[in-house]
Structures are given as C-alpha cells and as structure tokens.
Scaffold this active site. Structure first.
Site, PDB file in Angstrom:
ATOM      1  N   HIS A 161      25.720  13.491  26.730  1.00 41.43           N
ATOM      2  CA  HIS A 161      26.667  14.618  26.766  1.00 41.43           C
ATOM      3  C   HIS A 161      26.044  15.887  26.182  1.00 41.43           C
ATOM      4  O   HIS A 161      26.755  16.767  25.702  1.00 41.43           O
ATOM      5  CB  HIS A 161      27.959  14.283  26.009  1.00 41.43           C
ATOM      6  CG  HIS A 161      28.596  13.003  26.426  1.00 41.43           C
ATOM      7  ND1 HIS A 161      29.361  12.865  27.557  1.00 41.43           N
ATOM      8  CD2 HIS A 161      28.538  11.771  25.857  1.00 41.43           C
ATOM      9  CE1 HIS A 161      29.779  11.611  27.668  1.00 41.43           C
ATOM     10  NE2 HIS A 161      29.282  10.920  26.659  1.00 41.43           N
TER      11      HIS A 161
ATOM     12  N   GLU B  40      12.317  26.626  36.412  1.00 39.14           N
ATOM     13  CA  GLU B  40      13.598  27.170  36.865  1.00 39.14           C
ATOM     14  C   GLU B  40      13.645  27.182  38.394  1.00 39.14           C
ATOM     15  O   GLU B  40      14.681  26.884  39.005  1.00 39.14           O
ATOM     16  CB  GLU B  40      13.796  28.579  36.320  1.00 39.14           C
ATOM     17  CG  GLU B  40      13.989  28.642  34.813  1.00 39.14           C
ATOM     18  CD  GLU B  40      14.188  30.069  34.331  1.00 39.14           C
ATOM     19  OE1 GLU B  40      15.042  30.782  34.898  1.00 39.14           O
ATOM     20  OE2 GLU B  40      13.472  30.485  33.394  1.00 39.14           O
TER      21      GLU B  40
ATOM     22  N   LYS C 154       9.442  38.543  26.165  1.00 42.10           N
ATOM     23  CA  LYS C 154       9.882  37.353  26.879  1.00 42.10           C
ATOM     24  C   LYS C 154       8.721  36.527  27.418  1.00 42.10           C
ATOM     25  O   LYS C 154       7.707  37.058  27.861  1.00 42.10           O
ATOM     26  CB  LYS C 154      10.794  37.734  28.066  1.00 42.10           C
ATOM     27  CG  LYS C 154      12.132  38.310  27.687  1.00 42.10           C
ATOM     28  CD  LYS C 154      13.016  37.296  26.976  1.00 42.10           C
ATOM     29  CE  LYS C 154      13.442  36.144  27.859  1.00 42.10           C
ATOM     30  NZ  LYS C 154      14.295  36.562  28.984  1.00 42.10           N
TER      31      LYS C 154
ATOM     32  N   SER D 171       8.964  39.379  31.378  1.00 44.64           N
ATOM     33  CA  SER D 171      10.080  40.209  31.822  1.00 44.64           C
ATOM     34  C   SER D 171       9.583  41.610  32.124  1.00 44.64           C
ATOM     35  O   SER D 171       8.686  42.128  31.442  1.00 44.64           O
ATOM     36  CB  SER D 171      11.155  40.264  30.737  1.00 44.64           C
ATOM     37  OG  SER D 171      12.073  41.308  30.988  1.00 44.64           O
TER      38      SER D 171
END
Length: 520
Positions: A214, A348, A341, A335
């Site tokens: 969970h 992804e 970043k 970024s």
C-alpha cells in the site's frame, strides 16, 4: 540476427532504435460556419505528392483484368499499404523463394523458371538494401511491388510465381515470419535486462531496504530479493513469448484466398523450408486468423506493464522524498528553467510508453471484433500496431537495462531510513508464535507494543524487557534476537523468502541460468 525495420512513407525506422517519432501529415483546415461549401482537406504527404506529380505513370494492376478503369488517386492513397508493409520485404522474398522451389518440384514450373525467379528475387533484395529500389504506391503493397519488379527484371517466368497462392496466404506467411523474428529480438533484450538486474543485485549484496505494501513500510527485505522479483517477472514475459512463438509457427502458404487450390502443391515442403512446424490445417482459418497477433501484443502489453512498474519504483526512489537511488548523468535529464533539477526521464518514459503498447493491443482487439470469415480488407490495419508495439517494447527494454547499469543505491540514506515504520513487528509476532501464543493473540500483543513505541517515539528494540513484559509476560531476553531489521531479515527462512540464505539460493539460480559469475 538481422535488424528488423519498420518503414513509413519517408523514413526508415529501426526496431532497435529508441526513437519513436512518426512523421505526421500536415492538415490545413479552414473553418467555416456559413452555408458555403466545405473547403477541401489539404493533406501533404509523400504518397499524395508523388501521385500528384505524375513522376511515374500508373500501370495496370496485376489483378485488374476485369476492370475497365483504374481507381482514383484518393482510393489509391487510402488503400495503399506499401508505406508500412515494406518492412516485410525480406520475409516476402524468402517465402517466394520457398514457394518457387515447391512449384518446380511439383512440376508446376520448370527448374529454369525457379532459378530465374530465385536470381531475380536475390537481385531485388540487393537493390532494396542498397536503397536502389523504387517503392511505388500504385503497386499497393510490398508483395505487388516485388512481383511487378520481378516481372520487369526477368519477364514471363515471374508471372508463374503466383501460381497456387493468393496475397491472403502470402501476407500471413510473411507476417508470421516477421513476428517470429521480432519475438527473437525481444527475447534477446529481455535477457539483457535480466542480466543487468542480476549484476545490480550482485553489487549490492546484504543491503536491506524497506519493503512496501500500500506504499506503506511493511517489512525489511534484501535489495537483491526486490531486484530478483523483476527478474522473475521478465522470465514469465519471455515464457509467454516463447509460447506465442510456438503457436504462431504454422504455415498459411498454400491456403490461397480461403479455399486452397486444386493444383498439386506440397504445403509440407514450403512449411519445412520456412522453418514452420507444419502447414495450418484449415485454409479458412489460415487466412483469417489473427490470434497469433493478439497473443503477441498481449504478451508485449504484460511486459510493458512490468517495465512500467519497474520505472515507477525507480522514479519514486530517485525522488528527494526517498533518495534511495541516484541515476548517473548519462541516464538523466535536466530542466529548461530549473538549473538544479536532475530527472529520471528514461524511466518516466518507460512508464508512459506502456500505454502505447497496451493501446496497440486494444487496436487489434477492436479490429478483429465482429469480422466475418474469411479475409476482410480491415485486416490490412493489423501491421502498424504490431510494428509499433515491437519497436516500443524493444526501446523500453533497452533503456531499462541502460538505466539499471547507471544507478547507485545510496546506502547511508537507506540505512538512516530503515528504523522508521517498525519493520520488525511481524518478526516479533513470529517470536510469540514460537512461544506458543496463537497468531491472532500475537498480532494484538505486538500491536500494543507498537502503540507504546509510537507514544515514546522509539523502536521496538529500544523497549526494555520490563516494558515488553508489562504488555505480556511471555517475553524473555531472547526477544532481542528478533528485533531490528538485520535480525528480522535473518529470521526469514521459508522457501522464496527474503532471508539471506534463501536469496543467495535465488541469486545462484539466476547466475547459473544467465551464464554469469558472482563478480560484480
């Protein structure tokens, strides 16, 4: 293995490339809200431009004997498949050579015709691979392009090649051969990812990480155990593909349009020559079945979901909130506006492209829904989703392996994070069971011990023996052998568990199976 390629009207796309850009037709639409006639849709694509330019005069269709006029340019553009099915050229040539050999053996063509056909097809393949072959839209598809070019090259003998076959059984033969090769290519990449994960496990021997259910901390597990879970999933993915390959490996050639032929062909000969298990038993089934495609794309979809889950795990673990892994610069992006970043973009995209692979499966399912037997032109639409699925899954597997080879586990951060969550609670319950306490009672006792820890902001192993005995007198000083994540991991001993000995056995299995050594 030869590279499998998927083509569109303007670009050659290698299935082993991670790029999935597709040239898109430019649509120029002028909106109108009056009762004037709707403006024409201006579609700029290579096929249309070539047809309009008149660079190559149209020729009569090979099937056009009963027709008095040719199809319109719009129909030609809409129905052509050469822009994508030229990817089948090697398999089409291979199937045609096997067919010609069979026709000669059966006395349906002469040996001289067979040799001429073989030589002509070899020359056509050479021209294709050297970029010297002209793919013509007015010849519709890969089969007609090659056959017409063969006629131009060797003359009358080429017209005998289509004896006792139809484009229906021809395309299915090509497609099954292509899918068979594609499965082999995917299996290679699956093994490559498995090897990368096993090597990553070997490098991180003994590292304990939180296990989650969970998305909440549950029990301590060895990192090796977690990584090998993905290796197991990939092995089932490979098994599904092997099963699919076994079922698709039957030859449609000789089924003709749908009813077979009255000519004395030998379907077993062509089947054996092409490496199939046997000819398909039913000629109607042979030209209308797409089960093998559905099964193939289903297997790819399950693999894509597994890769997506792996991607999600690593994206989470690379976040500041987790901080469990650091991807190298080689597999990260930055970024355009935030200079600090460092993003795990490849994983992804693996997560995102899984939607594409599943979408390809859904496209094929809807394509086949409600189609009557036998062949219908709808089935021309089966190839692009398959080409896309294979190209995408190969890219996902390749970049996942690349990512696995370029990440570092932050051991100090992980060790500092381990105490949170009372991960040894279940092991403490097992201790009580060993003392003869029923599990449900043990569960309640440990739950009350955790509540004490929460109130004191401490860990279970930090409770004194007196505090534990105040909860239940069954506790003794040996309880501390079960507390703490290291002790907890040592206590796991069931087959397949995260205990050190069990994981070592699992790792030995994969090292042997994949032909590796235990050196990191």
């Amino acid at each position: 293995m030869e590279s499998l390629s998927v083509f569109n009207a303007t670009t050659s796309l290698s299935l082993f490339s991670s790029s999935l850009d597709h040239p898109k037709p430019q649509l120029s639409i002028t909106p109108s809200f009056s009762h004037r006639p709707m403006p024409k849709l201006d579609v700029h694509c290579a096929a249309a431009a070539k047809a309009q330019s008149g660079a190559t005069p149209k020729e009569a269709k090979l099937w056009g004997g009963r027709f008095e006029e040719g199809v319109t340019d719009a129909v030609e553009r809409f129905t052509e498949s050469i822009s994508f099915d030229k990817a089948l050229y090697k398999h089409d040539i291979r199937g045609s050579k096997a067919h010609a050999s069979m026709l000669a053996k059966q006395g349906l063509i002469t040996d001289e015709d067979r040799d001429s056909i073989h030589d002509g097809l070899t020359e056509i393949q050479r021209r294709i691979e050297n970029g010297e072959f002209e793919w013509r839209t007015d010849r519709e598809d890969v089969h007609m392009n090659i056959e017409a070019a063969l006629t131009d090259l060797i003359g009358e003998a080429a017209k005998k090649l289509h004896t006792a076959r139809s484009r229906n059984d021809q395309v299915l033969t090509d497609f099954r051969l292509w899918c068979r090769d594609a499965i082999d290519a995917i299996l290679v990449q699956i093994k490559h990812l498995q090897v990368s994960l096993v090597r990553l496990a070997i490098k991180n021997e003994g590292l304990i990480v939180p296990g989650y259910t969970h998305l909440q901390r549950a029990q301590p597990v060895l990192l090796q155990h977690l990584l090998l879970a993905f290796v197991e999933q990939l092995e089932r993915d490979a098994g599904r593909l092997l099963d699919c390959k076994e079922r698709l490996n039957f030859c449609p050639l000789g089924a003709c349009a749908l009813a077979g032929t009255g000519l004395p062909i030998d379907r077993f000969m062509t089947s054996a020559a092409l490496g199939f298990t046997a000819p398909m038993r039913n000629s109607i089934d042979a030209v209308s079945d797409r089960d093998f495609v559905l099964e193939f794309l289903s297997a790819n979809s399950i693999t894509a979901i597994h890769l997506s889950r792996l991607g999600e795990e690593w994206v989470l673990w690379a976040s500041e909130e987790f901080g469990f892994i650091t991807p190298s610069d080689a597999v990260s992006t930055g970024s355009s506006i935030m200079p600090q970043k460092k993003n795990p973009d490849p994983m992804e995209l693996v997560r995102g492209k899984s939607a594409r692979v599943v979408g390809d499966l859904v496209t094929l399912l809807m394509l086949c829904k409600g189609l009557p037997l036998a062949y219908n032109r709808d089935l021309q639409e089966d190839k692009e989703p398959v080409f896309d699925s294979v190209k995408t899954i190969l890219g996902m597997l390749e970049v996942s392996a690349e990512f696995a080879q370029n990440i570092t586990f932050n051991k100090e951060r992980i060790q500092k994070a381990l105490p949170a969550g009372h991960l040894d609670a279940t092991t403490l319950a097992d201790y009580l069971v060993n003392k003869g306490v029923p599990f449900r009672t043990s569960h309640d006792i440990v739950g009350r011990a955790v509540a004490v820890c929460v109130s004191k902001s401490c860990q279970l192993q930090e409770l004194s023996l007196d505090e534990l005995r105040s909860i239940n007198p069954v506790f003794d000083k040996d309880v501390y052998e079960f507390l703490g994540v290291e002790n907890a991991v040592k206590k796991f001993r069931s087959y397949g568990s995260t205990g050190s000995e069990c994981v070592a056995t699992q790792l030995d299995h994969w090292v042997t199976k994949l032909g590796l050594t235990k050196e990191a």
